[in-house]
Design an enzyme around this catalytic site. Sequence first.
Site, PDB file in Angstrom:
ATOM      1  N   SER A  22       0.863  -1.180   0.000  1.00  0.00           N
ATOM      2  CA  SER A  22       0.000   0.000   0.000  1.00  0.00           C
ATOM      3  C   SER A  22       0.900   1.230   0.000  1.00  0.00           C
ATOM      4  O   SER A  22       1.760   1.341  -0.861  1.00  0.00           O
ATOM      5  CB  SER A  22      -0.956  -0.037   1.205  1.00  0.00           C
ATOM      6  OG  SER A  22      -1.882   1.040   1.143  1.00  0.00           O
ATOM      7  N   HIS A  49      -2.718  -1.005  -3.398  1.00  0.00           N
ATOM      8  CA  HIS A  49      -3.923  -0.211  -3.173  1.00  0.00           C
ATOM      9  C   HIS A  49      -3.925   1.011  -4.089  1.00  0.00           C
ATOM     10  O   HIS A  49      -2.952   1.768  -4.144  1.00  0.00           O
ATOM     11  CB  HIS A  49      -3.996   0.243  -1.720  1.00  0.00           C
ATOM     12  CG  HIS A  49      -4.282  -0.871  -0.768  1.00  0.00           C
ATOM     13  ND1 HIS A  49      -4.074  -0.759   0.592  1.00  0.00           N
ATOM     14  CD2 HIS A  49      -4.766  -2.129  -0.973  1.00  0.00           C
ATOM     15  CE1 HIS A  49      -4.416  -1.901   1.178  1.00  0.00           C
ATOM     16  NE2 HIS A  49      -4.841  -2.736   0.243  1.00  0.00           N
ATOM     17  N   ASP A 142      -4.704  -4.826   5.913  1.00  0.00           N
ATOM     18  CA  ASP A 142      -4.926  -5.675   4.749  1.00  0.00           C
ATOM     19  C   ASP A 142      -3.672  -6.520   4.494  1.00  0.00           C
ATOM     20  O   ASP A 142      -2.551  -6.015   4.547  1.00  0.00           O
ATOM     21  CB  ASP A 142      -5.245  -4.814   3.534  1.00  0.00           C
ATOM     22  CG  ASP A 142      -5.775  -5.616   2.360  1.00  0.00           C
ATOM     23  OD1 ASP A 142      -6.230  -6.757   2.574  1.00  0.00           O
ATOM     24  OD2 ASP A 142      -5.760  -5.086   1.235  1.00  0.00           O
TER      25      ASP A 142
END
EC number: 3.1.1.61
Length: 200
Positions: A22, A49, A142
């Site tokens: 991310s 992401h 995540d």
Amino acid sequence: MTAVHNALLAGRKIDAVVIGASAGGIDALLRILPVLPRHFGFSVIVVLHLPDDRDSRLAEVFQQRLAMPVRQADDKMPLEAGSVYFAPPGYHLSIERDFSFSLSQEDPVHFSRPAIDVLMESAADAYGERLAGILLTGASADGAAGMARIAACGGLTVVQDPLDAEIATMPLAAIRLRAPDAVLPVPAIRTLMAAMKEIQ
């Protein structure tokens, strides 16, 4: 290959590598992926992401820097060894048991779609012990559940050292949920990826 990398890869057969990242992930990936040779024998699938409201140029950007073919994953596309795939924005990316991709617009996971957990959990179910999972820098949890699923299925799990990560939240969440096989800084992850060529 160092003793650490030799111990991690000894006796393993790897068919695919899934990578999640991310915040700070593009820089980390640009330090890791260009080391891969053109004839790297595994599929490499990446979830980074991304904002939902714009097209992704990741495949184009990375193709300029990688010897391996790079493409954006698409629904029903079969995975090919020796290719790098990026998840498209706005869709969860899964790997089916027949080793093809599927896309869905189910609810975000950890506020993200694509979600790292979705890719990693489906890949673990498809590849089992022949999968390697790598989780890099990021600002959410995540990927923690996905890495735990990979470990439970016998796959190799590697998490970026939180002290080396631009944002430590994601690596720390994974380490706390289930201890990975290795916690490494980016240079060591890059060396490990290059060493995978030797076990083909």
